[in-house]
Enzyme design. Structure first.
Site, short mmCIF file in Angstrom:
data_model
loop_
_atom_site.label_atom_id
_atom_site.label_comp_id
_atom_site.label_asym_id
_atom_site.label_seq_id
_atom_site.Cartn_x
_atom_site.Cartn_y
_atom_site.Cartn_z
N ARG A 160 42.24 36.05 26.43
CA ARG A 160 43.26 35.58 25.49
C ARG A 160 43.22 36.41 24.21
O ARG A 160 42.15 36.79 23.77
CB ARG A 160 42.95 34.12 25.11
CG ARG A 160 43.78 33.11 25.83
CD ARG A 160 43.19 31.73 25.72
NE ARG A 160 42.75 31.38 24.37
CZ ARG A 160 42.22 30.20 24.08
NH1 ARG A 160 42.11 29.26 25.00
NH2 ARG A 160 41.83 29.94 22.85
N ARG A 171 37.93 33.15 13.58
CA ARG A 171 38.00 31.74 13.96
C ARG A 171 36.73 31.01 13.55
O ARG A 171 36.78 29.85 13.14
CB ARG A 171 38.23 31.62 15.47
CG ARG A 171 39.61 32.05 15.89
CD ARG A 171 39.76 32.08 17.37
NE ARG A 171 39.77 30.75 17.95
CZ ARG A 171 39.64 30.50 19.25
NH1 ARG A 171 39.47 31.48 20.10
NH2 ARG A 171 39.68 29.27 19.69
P1 AMP Z 1 41.93 26.10 20.78
O1 AMP Z 1 42.47 26.33 22.14
O2 AMP Z 1 41.70 24.66 20.46
O3 AMP Z 1 40.72 26.94 20.47
O4 AMP Z 1 43.06 26.57 19.75
C1 AMP Z 1 43.53 27.90 19.72
C2 AMP Z 1 44.25 28.19 18.41
O5 AMP Z 1 45.36 27.28 18.26
C3 AMP Z 1 43.42 27.99 17.16
O6 AMP Z 1 42.62 29.12 16.86
C4 AMP Z 1 44.50 27.73 16.12
O7 AMP Z 1 45.14 28.95 15.73
C5 AMP Z 1 45.52 26.92 16.88
N1 AMP Z 1 45.23 25.46 16.76
C6 AMP Z 1 44.83 24.61 17.75
N2 AMP Z 1 44.67 23.36 17.27
C7 AMP Z 1 44.96 23.42 15.94
C8 AMP Z 1 44.97 22.46 14.89
N3 AMP Z 1 44.60 21.17 15.09
N4 AMP Z 1 45.33 22.89 13.65
C9 AMP Z 1 45.70 24.16 13.44
N5 AMP Z 1 45.69 25.12 14.36
C10 AMP Z 1 45.33 24.75 15.63
#
Ligand code: AMP
Ligand code: ZN
Length: 213
Positions: A160, A171
Site C-alpha cells: 500500500r 504515520r
Molecule cells: P488504517 O488502515 O487504520 O491504518 O488507516 C490508514 C490511513 O487512513 C491513516 O494513515 C489515515 O490517513 C487514514 N485514517 C484512518 N482512520 C482515520 C481516522 N480515524 N482519522 C483520521 N484519519 C484516518
C-alpha cells in the site's frame, strides 16, 4: 459489546479487530477500510482522503467523524461493534463519547495492543495488500497460501502507498502526537485494557479475549 481497538500503525489492530468482530458476532468498522473503498470507487470523499493518506497524515476530523457516527447508527450496530482506527485524535474521541451519551450509551472497552516502535518499521515492511478485495497479509505473520497472491481472488498483492517506509515514519510520529493521548483518555474513563502485541497473532487474540471477559 462496544469495543475500540487502539495501537500504533502496524501493531496488528486490523487483524485482531476482525477476529474480535467474528468472535462476538458484531460488525467490524475500520475507517481505513472505508476510506480505501472510497478511493477505489473514486468518490469525492476518496479523493480528499487519499491526499492525506498517501502522506501518512490523518484525514481531517470533520470528514471522519460524521462517517463513523452514521455507521454506528445503522441497525447492525445495535448490539455492539468494534472500532478499528477510530478514534485517532482527542476531538474524535470526544465526538464519539458525546454521540453515544446522547443515546444513553458508552463504550465498553478500549483495547491497546502494545508494540514498541523498533518492531513497527520492520513489521510494516512485510505488509501486503490486495487491491481488488482489500484483504491484508503479512509475509511473515499472516502469509497468503501462495506467495504474493490473494487467497480470495488470485489478485497480485501490492504494498500500500501508505505502508512505504517514509510514510510509515510519518504515520508513527502522527500516532505519538495525535493518537497516543487516547490511552490516557480511556484510562481515565476506566475502560482501558492493555495487551502485549509482540507475540504471535493467536497469542495476542487470546490476550484480548482474556481482558474482554
Ligand atoms: P488504517 O488502515 O487504520 O491504518 O488507516 C490508514 C490511513 O487512513 C491513516 O494513515 C489515515 O490517513 C487514514 N485514517 C484512518 N482512520 C482515520 C481516522 N480515524 N482519522 C483520521 N484519519 C484516518
Ligand atoms: Zn483479494
Amino acid at each position: 459489546m462496544k469495543i475500540i481497538m487502539l495501537g500504533a500503525p502496524g501493531a496488528g489492530k486490523g487483524t485482531q479487530a476482525k477476529r474480535v468482530a467474528e468472535e462476538y458476532g458484531i460488525p467490524h468498522i475500520s475507517t481505513g477500510d472505508i476510506f480505501r473503498a472510497n478511493i477505489r470507487d473514486n468518490t469525492e470523499l476518496g479523493k480528499k482522503a487519499k491526499e492525506y493518506m498517501d502522506k501518512g497524515l490523518l484525514v481531517p476530523d470533520e470528514l471522519t467523524c460524521d462517517l463513523v457516527m452514521n455507521r454506528i447508527s445503522e441497525a447492525d450496530c445495535k448490539d455492539g461493534f468494534v472500532l478499528d482506527g477510530f478514534p485517532r485524535t482527542i476531538p474524535q474521541a470526544d465526538a464519539l463519547t458525546k454521540a453515544l451519551e446522547e443515546k444513553g450509551m458508552s463504550m465498553d472497552a478500549a483495547v491497546d495492543i502494545e508494540v514498541p516502535d523498533e518492531n513497527i518499521i520492520g513489521r510494516m515492511a512485510g505488509r501486503r495488500f490486495c487491491p481488488k478485495c482489500g484483504a491484508t497479509y503479512h509475509v511473515v505473520a499472516l502469509p497468503p497460501k501462495a506467495e504474493g497472491i490473494c487467497d480470495n481472488d488470485g489478485e497480485k498483492l501490492v504494498i500500500r502507498d501508505d505502508d512505504k517506509e517514509e510514510t510509515v515514519r510519518n504515520r508513527l510520529s502522527v500516532y505519538h502526537k495525535e493518537t497516543q493521548p487516547l490511552i490516557d483518555y480511556y484510562k481515565k474513563a476506566q475502560i482501558l485494557k492493555t495487551v502485549d502485541g509482540t507475540k504471535t497473532a493467536d497469542e495476542v487474540f487470546d490476550g484480548i479475549k482474556a481482558v474482554l471477559s
